[in-house]
Design a protein around this motif. Structure first.
Motif, mmCIF file in Angstrom:
data_model
loop_
_atom_site.group_PDB
_atom_site.id
_atom_site.type_symbol
_atom_site.label_atom_id
_atom_site.label_comp_id
_atom_site.label_asym_id
_atom_site.label_seq_id
_atom_site.Cartn_x
_atom_site.Cartn_y
_atom_site.Cartn_z
ATOM 1 N N GLU A 209 0.979 -1.068 -0.188
ATOM 2 C CA GLU A 209 0.052 0.184 -0.117
ATOM 3 C C GLU A 209 0.903 1.374 0.216
ATOM 4 O O GLU A 209 0.373 2.340 -0.122
ATOM 5 C CB GLU A 209 -0.915 0.031 1.338
ATOM 6 N N GLU A 210 2.132 1.132 0.382
ATOM 7 C CA GLU A 210 2.769 2.357 0.690
ATOM 8 C C GLU A 210 3.228 3.345 -1.004
ATOM 9 O O GLU A 210 2.780 4.441 -0.742
ATOM 10 C CB GLU A 210 4.291 2.073 1.070
ATOM 11 N N VAL A 211 3.552 2.639 -1.848
ATOM 12 C CA VAL A 211 3.768 3.325 -3.112
ATOM 13 C C VAL A 211 2.545 3.829 -3.868
ATOM 14 O O VAL A 211 2.449 4.969 -4.202
ATOM 15 C CB VAL A 211 4.719 2.460 -4.321
ATOM 16 N N PRO A 212 1.460 3.208 -3.639
ATOM 17 C CA PRO A 212 0.286 3.656 -4.145
ATOM 18 C C PRO A 212 -0.126 5.146 -3.511
ATOM 19 O O PRO A 212 -0.786 6.181 -3.947
ATOM 20 C CB PRO A 212 -0.924 2.717 -4.202
ATOM 21 N N TYR A 213 -0.337 5.041 -2.100
ATOM 22 C CA TYR A 213 -0.539 6.248 -1.228
ATOM 23 C C TYR A 213 0.429 7.494 -1.447
ATOM 24 O O TYR A 213 -0.075 8.288 -1.645
ATOM 25 C CB TYR A 213 -0.432 5.843 0.162
ATOM 26 N N LEU A 214 1.712 7.205 -1.809
ATOM 27 C CA LEU A 214 2.627 8.063 -2.266
ATOM 28 C C LEU A 214 2.130 8.746 -3.376
ATOM 29 O O LEU A 214 2.266 9.916 -3.653
ATOM 30 C CB LEU A 214 3.965 7.403 -2.460
ATOM 31 N N LEU A 215 1.839 7.920 -4.445
ATOM 32 C CA LEU A 215 1.455 8.390 -5.706
ATOM 33 C C LEU A 215 0.124 9.335 -5.617
ATOM 34 O O LEU A 215 0.046 10.434 -6.516
ATOM 35 C CB LEU A 215 1.269 7.385 -6.883
ATOM 36 N N GLY A 216 -0.718 8.760 -4.862
ATOM 37 C CA GLY A 216 -1.984 9.474 -4.569
ATOM 38 C C GLY A 216 -1.508 10.924 -3.910
ATOM 39 O O GLY A 216 -2.311 12.013 -4.191
ATOM 40 N N TYR A 217 -0.418 10.850 -3.020
ATOM 41 C CA TYR A 217 -0.395 12.244 -2.171
ATOM 42 C C TYR A 217 0.262 12.970 -3.379
ATOM 43 O O TYR A 217 0.228 14.430 -3.541
ATOM 44 C CB TYR A 217 0.579 11.937 -1.390
ATOM 45 N N LEU A 218 1.317 12.615 -4.266
ATOM 46 C CA LEU A 218 1.827 13.507 -5.282
ATOM 47 C C LEU A 218 0.975 14.189 -6.430
ATOM 48 O O LEU A 218 1.325 15.257 -6.836
ATOM 49 C CB LEU A 218 2.913 12.651 -5.996
ATOM 50 N N SER A 219 -0.159 13.368 -6.622
ATOM 51 C CA SER A 219 -0.775 13.837 -7.694
ATOM 52 C C SER A 219 -2.200 14.504 -6.905
ATOM 53 O O SER A 219 -3.164 14.830 -7.587
ATOM 54 C CB SER A 219 -1.321 12.539 -8.485
ATOM 55 N N ALA A 220 -2.183 14.839 -5.724
ATOM 56 C CA ALA A 220 -3.425 15.354 -5.147
ATOM 57 C C ALA A 220 -3.895 16.626 -5.689
ATOM 58 O O ALA A 220 -2.838 17.592 -6.017
ATOM 59 C CB ALA A 220 -3.320 15.367 -3.658
ATOM 60 N N ALA A 221 -4.891 16.955 -5.794
ATOM 61 C CA ALA A 221 -5.319 18.383 -6.365
ATOM 62 C C ALA A 221 -4.866 19.223 -5.057
ATOM 63 O O ALA A 221 -4.962 19.035 -4.141
ATOM 64 C CB ALA A 221 -6.814 18.308 -6.388
ATOM 65 N N LEU A 231 -2.481 9.931 4.721
ATOM 66 C CA LEU A 231 -2.622 8.596 4.215
ATOM 67 C C LEU A 231 -1.379 8.021 3.878
ATOM 68 O O LEU A 231 -1.149 6.686 4.382
ATOM 69 C CB LEU A 231 -3.730 8.514 3.226
ATOM 70 N N PHE A 232 -0.523 8.637 3.291
ATOM 71 C CA PHE A 232 0.827 7.904 2.985
ATOM 72 C C PHE A 232 1.736 7.887 4.002
ATOM 73 O O PHE A 232 2.413 6.753 4.549
ATOM 74 C CB PHE A 232 1.344 8.991 1.919
ATOM 75 N N LEU A 233 1.649 8.721 5.130
ATOM 76 C CA LEU A 233 2.513 8.525 6.265
ATOM 77 C C LEU A 233 1.883 7.520 7.157
ATOM 78 O O LEU A 233 2.769 6.707 7.800
ATOM 79 C CB LEU A 233 2.630 9.867 6.920
ATOM 80 N N ARG A 234 0.574 7.327 7.291
ATOM 81 C CA ARG A 234 0.105 6.223 7.922
ATOM 82 C C ARG A 234 0.344 4.869 7.539
ATOM 83 O O ARG A 234 0.551 3.974 8.325
ATOM 84 C CB ARG A 234 -1.470 6.503 8.130
ATOM 85 N N SER A 235 0.641 4.750 6.193
ATOM 86 C CA SER A 235 0.650 3.663 5.629
ATOM 87 C C SER A 235 2.251 3.185 5.761
ATOM 88 O O SER A 235 2.774 2.278 6.151
ATOM 89 C CB SER A 235 0.460 3.698 4.222
ATOM 90 N N TRP A 236 3.165 4.207 5.601
ATOM 91 C CA TRP A 236 4.426 4.032 5.801
ATOM 92 C C TRP A 236 4.830 3.547 7.492
ATOM 93 O O TRP A 236 5.563 2.694 7.412
ATOM 94 C CB TRP A 236 5.326 5.246 5.487
ATOM 95 N N ALA A 277 10.314 10.961 0.615
ATOM 96 C CA ALA A 277 9.163 11.284 0.665
ATOM 97 C C ALA A 277 8.687 11.810 1.895
ATOM 98 O O ALA A 277 8.032 12.673 2.196
ATOM 99 C CB ALA A 277 8.137 10.620 -0.101
ATOM 100 N N VAL A 278 9.007 11.060 3.141
ATOM 101 C CA VAL A 278 8.652 11.119 4.370
ATOM 102 C C VAL A 278 9.567 12.339 4.884
ATOM 103 O O VAL A 278 8.761 13.433 5.715
ATOM 104 C CB VAL A 278 8.916 9.846 5.393
ATOM 105 N N ALA A 279 10.558 12.578 4.552
ATOM 106 C CA ALA A 279 11.596 13.599 4.966
ATOM 107 C C ALA A 279 11.252 14.844 4.449
ATOM 108 O O ALA A 279 11.441 15.868 5.316
ATOM 109 C CB ALA A 279 12.972 13.248 4.735
ATOM 110 N N SER A 280 10.518 15.075 3.382
ATOM 111 C CA SER A 280 10.313 16.195 2.560
ATOM 112 C C SER A 280 9.143 16.637 2.977
ATOM 113 O O SER A 280 8.047 15.881 2.692
ATOM 114 C CB SER A 280 10.781 16.153 1.179
ATOM 115 N N ASP A 281 9.018 18.149 2.909
ATOM 116 C CA ASP A 281 7.552 18.555 3.344
ATOM 117 C C ASP A 281 7.058 18.869 1.748
ATOM 118 O O ASP A 281 6.050 19.243 1.516
ATOM 119 C CB ASP A 281 7.436 19.847 4.287
ATOM 120 N N GLU A 282 7.939 18.969 0.827
ATOM 121 C CA GLU A 282 7.522 19.428 -0.574
ATOM 122 C C GLU A 282 7.078 18.208 -1.278
ATOM 123 O O GLU A 282 7.937 17.234 -1.254
ATOM 124 C CB GLU A 282 8.481 20.207 -1.098
ATOM 125 N N ARG A 283 6.214 18.567 -2.468
ATOM 126 C CA ARG A 283 6.051 17.304 -3.182
ATOM 127 C C ARG A 283 6.808 17.732 -4.388
ATOM 128 O O ARG A 283 6.833 18.372 -5.381
ATOM 129 C CB ARG A 283 4.475 17.601 -3.737
#
Length: 902
Positions: A209-221, A231-236, A277-283
Motif C-alpha cells: 500500500e505504500e507506493v500507491p498512497y505516495l503516488l496519490g499524495y504527489l498527484s493530489a489536487a 494517508l501516505f504517512l500512516r501507511s508507511w 518522501a517522508v523527510a520532505s514537506d514538499e511534493r
C-alpha cells in the motif's frame, strides 16, 4: 395392573450380577477415563489436521492477495505517472511510458491469474478465491471506462480504491483462516508459528500500500494535499511497525528471511524513495524513468517479501504437522491402554463369577424357594460370609415351620387352636409368636368393627332405626317371601305433623329429642315381627308381614297416630313438652305382581302417596292406597305425558278473554288462557290438565310457552291494525314458576323476542302464592322494575289483609267470581270495600266472572274499573279477537246505566 412379587423378583438384579458390577465398576470407570483421553487425543488429531488445512488455505489466499496488490501498481501508475512526469512532455515520451506500464501490468495480471488458478485447488479457499476472482474481473473491466477523457480519468483514479478494497477482503480472509488455525491447534509451538505467519502476512499487505498512497499524495489536487499526505504517512508507519514485529520473530528462519528480503536492491530503492518522501514537506515529482523504476521495484520488493511469507508458512505447516503426529502417537498409546484394561476387566469378572457367584446363586435359589413357601434345607458352602448367611437362613427355616403351623390355624379361622399358644424358640421366635397373637387379636377386633360398620351403614345414627336403604332391602325381602308363600305385605308411611314448628320454635336439639321419642314409641307399639325404619327427616315406615286384613291395618295406623300424638317431654325442663301429630298412608302389596328390582320402591311410593292424601285431607288421618287412587295416579301420569307431547308438537293454543272498561266500554286488555287442542279429541278442559301441570315442572314450561306465544300474537295484532291493535295482555304465572330463578329471564326473553314494551304485559299470580312465599315478593319487585305490571288473581279467597296492600308489590286486584256472582248484601259491601281500598292504594280493579247485565251495573255502582266474563265475551282464539273486542263495546252500549241500589 400392579406387578406380582414374582414379576418384580425376575426384574431384580441377582447377587452374582451385583458382585460382577462391583468388580467391573472401578475397572470400567478407569477404562472410561482412558476412553475419554483417547477421544480427546483423537480430537486433537482432528484439530491439528484442520489447522494444517487452515494454514494452507491462508497461504493460497495470501498469494492471491499479493498478486492483486502488485497488479494495482501499474494500473494506478498509468494514470498518476503520466500526469506527474510527462505533463508538457512529448507524445513519444508519453507513449513510451504507457507501453512500459502496460508491460508491467500484463505481467502482474498473468501472475495473478496463476495464483488464482493455484488457490482454487485448495478446498477451504476455493469459494473465497472464486468470489475474489469475480470481483477482480469487475475491477479490470472498469479500466478505461467512460465516455469522455475526463470521465475515464476519474474512473481510472478510483482503481486504487477498488483494488485496495479487494486486497482488504483477501487480507481479512487470510487473518480468519490463521486465527482459526491458532485456535484449533491448542499447541504452543503451532500457535507461535501461526502468529509469525500472521505478522508476516500483515507486513506484506502493508508493503503493497505504500507506493500507491505516495503516488496519490504527489498527484493530489490543490487543497487535498494534507489528507493525502496523512494517508501516505500512516501507511508507511504501519509497515515500519509490522516490519519490526517480523524482525523480532521467535523463529530464526523467519527473521533471517525478512532481513534478506529488505536487503535486496528493489527493496532498498523503494525504501530510499519512501524515506525521502517522508523527510520532505514538499511534493517533488521524480522523473519519468525514476517513477517507472519505482513501480518495477515495488513488484520486485513484493516478490522478495513473499519469500518471507513462504518461509513463515512452511514453519507453520511443519509445526501443525508435528502437533498432528504427536497427537496421533498419544491416540495410539491411550487406545492400547484402554484395550488392555478391558481385557483385565473381563478376566476379573470371570474369576469372580466362578469363585463367588456359584455358591451365592445356590444360596439365592434356596432363599427363593423359602420365600415361595417351600421350607427347604439350606446348604452351607462358599465364602465365609455366605456360610454365615446359610446357617442363619437354616435357623429361620426352622422357625418358619413353626410359624407356618400357627398361620395355618389362623387362616382356617381356628383362633382357639392350642398351637397358637405354643411359643416359637429363640428371640426371633418369641417376636413372631407375639405377632401371631396380635394378628389373632386384630382379626377378632376387625370382625367386631365390620359388624359395627355394617350396622351403621344400615341404620339411622339418631334413632338407631334401619335407614332408607335398609328399609327398602327389608321390604324387598318381605315381598319375595310373600310371593313364595302367597301372603301380602303391608307398609305404613308415617309423616309427622307440626314437626317443623318444633324445630323452628324450640330448636334442632328439641327436634332430635322428638324424633328419638317417636322412634322409641313406634318400636314399643309394633309387634316383634314388624320392622320400624326412619327414611329421613320426619318420615318413618312400619313394615308388616303377613297381612290378613286391610281394615286391621287402618286401625293399626290410627293407633300409631295416637301413640305419636301424646305429649313428648323435652330434656332440660320437666314442664317442657312438644305436641305433634302424624298422617299415615297404608299400601298393601298385590298378589299378581312379581317382585322385581323396583317392587320395594313402588310399594314405598304408594304408601307415601296415601300419606300425602291423608295430609291434604286434614292431617291426623289414615289413608289407604287403593285401586281408585292407583287409577287416578295412572290417569294423572297419562295426562302429564300427553301434555309433554303437546308442548313438543304445538298442540297448545291460546284463547283471549277481553277485559272491558266499565266507564267507556272500550277493551284495552285481554287475559291469555291456555287451551289444549288434542288431535282426535278436541279441546281438553283446563281443569283436566292445569292441576297436573301444577304438580310438576311442566307448569314452568307451560308458563314460558304462554309468555312467548301471547306476546308474539300481540305483535301480529299490532301489525294488522284494527280493534286488536294496542291491547295489553295478562298471562297467568304459577307459584312454581314464580319461585323459579329463571322467571325474570323468561319474561325478558319473551319481551325481546316479540319486540313488545314491558308495560303491555301483566303477570297474574294467586293470592295464596304470595302469602306462602315471601321470596316471591322480591321477584315481583324486580319484574315491576322492568315495567311489567302484576295482578293478584282470585283476590278475596286467600288471606291478604287490606293493610298488606300498601306493601304488596302489585298493580291490579282481580276480584274472584264468587263475590261477583253472590247476591248476599254483605258480599256486595265487601266488593265495595275492596274497590275502595284498591283506589286508596292506587291499584286498579278487575271483576271476574261477569255473566249478567245486573252484575255490570252493580259493579259500576261500587266504582269498579273493569270487568271480564261471558256477558261480554267468551275466550276466543287470536284470529277472532278483533271481532270479540268490537262485540264487547256493542254489548256495553246495550247494557245501559246502573239503576240498582245497593
Amino acid at each position: 395392573m400392579a406387578d406380582t412379587p414374582e414379576q418384580r423378583e425376575r426384574r431384580t438384579i441377582s447377587l452374582r450380577s451385583r458382585l460382577l458390577v462391583l468388580v467391573l465398576v472401578p475397572v470400567l470407570g478407569f477404562s472410561a477415563f482412558a476412553s475419554i483421553l483417547v477421544v480427546h487425543r483423537f480430537q486433537r488429531v482432528q484439530a491439528a489436521e484442520d489447522a494444517v488445512r487452515q494454514v494452507r488455505a491462508a497461504i493460497a489466499l495470501d498469494e492471491v492477495r499479493a498478486r492483486v496488490s502488485e497488479e494495482a501498481i501499474p494500473l494506478v501508475s498509468s494514470v498518476e505517472l503520466l500526469d506527474l512526469s510527462v505533463s508538457g512532455g512529448t507524445t513519444a515520451e508519453r507513449d513510451d511510458l504507457s507501453v512500459s506500464l502496460d508491460t508491467l501490468y500484463r505481467g502482474a495480471v498473468a501472475r495473478t491469474d496463476t495464483a488464482v488458478a493455484a488457490a482454487t485447488t485448495d478446498p477451504l479457499a476455493r469459494d473465497e478465491v472464486q468470489a475474489s476472482a469475480d470481483r477482480l474481473a469487475a475491477v479490470r473491466a472498469s479500466w478505461g471506462a467512460g465516455q469522455t477523457p475526463g470521465e475515464r480519468e476519474t474512473n481510472n483514479r478510483q482503481l486504487f480504491d477498488k483494488y485496495r478494497y479487494l486486497v482488504e477482503q483477501l487480507s481479512q480472509a487470510v487473518d480468519a483462516h490463521l486465527a482459526t488455525a491458532a485456535a484449533e491447534g491448542g499447541d504452543q509451538g503451532l500457535e507461535s508459528a501461526v502468529t509469525d505467519l500472521q505478522q508476516a502476512a500483515s507486513a506484506t499487505t502493508l508493503a503493497g500500500e505504500e507506493v500507491p498512497y505516495l503516488l496519490g499524495y504527489l498527484s493530489a489536487a490543490p487543497g487535498a494535499e494534507a489528507p493525502a499526505r496523512q494517508l501516505f504517512l500512516r501507511s508507511w508507519a504501519g509497515f515500519q511497525v509490522a516490519s519490526e514485529g517480523v524482525s523480532t520473530s521467535r523463529q530464526a528462519a523467519v527473521r533471517s528471511a525478512w532481513t534478506a528480503a529488505l536487503a535486496v536492491p528493489d527493496s532498498q530503492l523503494v525504501d530510499r524513495t519512501l524515506i525521502a518522501a517522508v523527510a520532505s514537506d514538499e511534493r517533488t515529482v521524480p522523473a519519468s524513468a525514476a517513477l517507472l523504476a519505482l513501480s518495477t521495484a515495488v513488484i520486485g520488493r513484493d516478490d522478495a517479501l513473499r519469500t518471507v511469507l513462504d518461509t513463515a508458512a512452511g514453519e507453520a505447516v511443519r509445526a501443525a504437522e508435528s502437533y498432528r503426529a504427536q497427537a496421533r502417537d498419544e491416540l495410539v498409546k491411550y487406545a492400547a491402554i484402554t484395550a488392555a484394561l478391558l481385557v483385565l476387566s473381563v478376566g476379573g469378572s470371570l474369576v469372580t463369577s466362578r469363585s463367588i457367584g456359584g455358591p451365592l446363586a445356590r444360596l439365592a435359589d434356596a432363599a427363593g424357594s423359602i420365600s415361595r413357601g417351600e421350607l427347604v434345607d439350606v446348604a452351607v458352602e462358599g465364602p465365609q460370609e455366605a456360610r454365615v448367611v446359610a446357617r442363619g437362613l437354616g435357623a429361620a427355616v426352622a422357625s418358619l415351620r413353626s410359624v407356618q403351623a400357627q398361620a395355618q390355624a389362623v387362616a382356617d379361622g381356628d383362633l382357639d387352636d392350642a398351637i397358637l399358644q405354643r411359643p416359637v424358640g429363640g428371640p426371633l421366635g418369641r417376636v413372631v409368636h407375639a405377632s401371631v397373637q396380635q394378628i389373632v387379636g386384630a382379626v377378632r377386633e376387625r370382625e367386631e368393627l365390620q359388624q359395627e360398620m355394617a350396622h351403621q351403614a344400615t341404620h339411622d345414627a339418631l334413632t338407631a332405626l334401619p335407614n332408607r336403604a335398609e328399609a327398602l332391602a327389608q321390604v324387598d325381602r318381605a315381598l319375595r317371601r310373600a310371593h313364595r308363600s302367597g301372603d301380602r305385605v303391608g307398609l305404613l308411611f308415617i309423616d309427622l305433623d307440626q314437626f317443623k314448628t318444633v324445630n323452628d320454635s324450640l330448636g334442632h336439639l328439641a327436634g332430635d329429642a322428638v324424633l328419638r321419642s317417636v322412634a322409641q314409641r313406634l318400636r314399643e307399639r309394633v309387634r316383634g315381627t314388624d320392622v320400624v325404619a326412619r327414611l329421613g327427616g320426619d318420615e318413618f315406615v312400619v313394615l308388616v308381614e303377613p297381612v290378613q286384613d286391610e281394615v286391621g291395618l287402618l286401625g293399626f295406623g290410627q293407633s300409631l297416630i295416637e301413640t305419636v300424638s301424646r305429649p313428648i317431654p323435652l330434656p332440660g325442663s320437666a314442664e317442657s313438652q312438644a305436641v305433634i301429630g302424624a298422617s299415615v298412608g297404608v299400601a298393601v302389596s298385590r298378589l299378581d305382581v312379581v317382585p322385581g328390582a323396583d317392587g320395594a320402591d313402588r310399594l314405598l311410593q304408594e304408601a307415601h302417596t296415601a300419606a300425602y292424601r291423608a295430609k291434604n285431607a286434614g292431617r291426623g288421618r289414615v289413608e289407604v292406597y287403593d285401586d281408585d287412587l292407583r287409577a287416578a295416579l295412572a290417569a294423572q301420569a297419562a295426562v302429564e305425558e300427553g301434555l309433554r307431547h303437546a308442548l313438543a308438537h304445538d298442540e297448545l293454543v291460546l284463547h283471549y278473554q277481553p277485559v272491558t272498561d266499565l266507564d267507556t266500554g272500550r277493551v284495552r286488555s285481554v287475559e291469555a288462557l291456555v287451551r289444549w287442542e288434542k288431535p282426535g279429541q278436541g279441546l281438553v278442559p283446563p281443569g283436566a290438565f292445569i292441576p297436573v301441570a301444577e304438580g310438576s315442572d311442566l307448569i314452568c314450561d307451560l308458563g314460558r310457552w304462554a309468555l312467548r306465544t301471547s306476546l308474539a300474537q300481540l305483535a301480529r295484532l299490532d301489525a294488522a291494525g284494527g280493534p286488536g291493535a294496542g291491547l295489553r295482555v295478562a298471562v297467568n304465572i304459577s307459584g312454581r314458576h314464580l319461585r323459579s330463578p329463571r322467571l325474570v329471564q323468561d319474561v325478558r326473553s319473551a319481551l325481546e323476542a316479540a319486540g313488545t314494551a314491558p308495560d303491555r304485559l301483566t303477570l297474574e299470580v294467586t293470592e295464596t302464592v304470595m302469602v306462602e312465599d315471601d321470596a316471591a315478593w322480591a321477584r315481583l319487585e324486580e319484574l315491576r322494575s322492568l315495567g311489567v305490571a302484576v295482578a293478584i288473581d282470585d283476590f278475596g279467597t286467600g288471606y291478604t289483609s287490606f293493610g298488606q296492600l300498601a306493601r304488596v308489590p302489585v298493580d291490579v286486584l282481580k276480584i274472584d267470581r264468587s263475590f261477583v256472582d253472590s247476591e248476599d248484601p254483605r258480599t256486595v259491601e265487601l266488593v265495595r270495600l275492596v274497590v275502595g281500598a284498591a283506589r286508596s292504594f292506587g291499584l286498579k280493579v278487575v271483576a271476574e266472572g261477569v255473566e249478567q247485565a245486573s252484575q255490570v251495573r252493580a259493579l259500576q255502582a261500587v266504582g269498579c274499573d273493569t270487568a271480564q266474563g261471558y256477558y261480554f265475551s267468551r275466550p276466543v282464539p287470536a284470529d277472532r279477537l278483533p271481532g270479540a273486542v268490537e262485540g264487547c263495546t256493542r254489548t256495553f252500549e246495550a247494557t245501559g246505566s246502573f239503576e240498582t241500589a245497593l
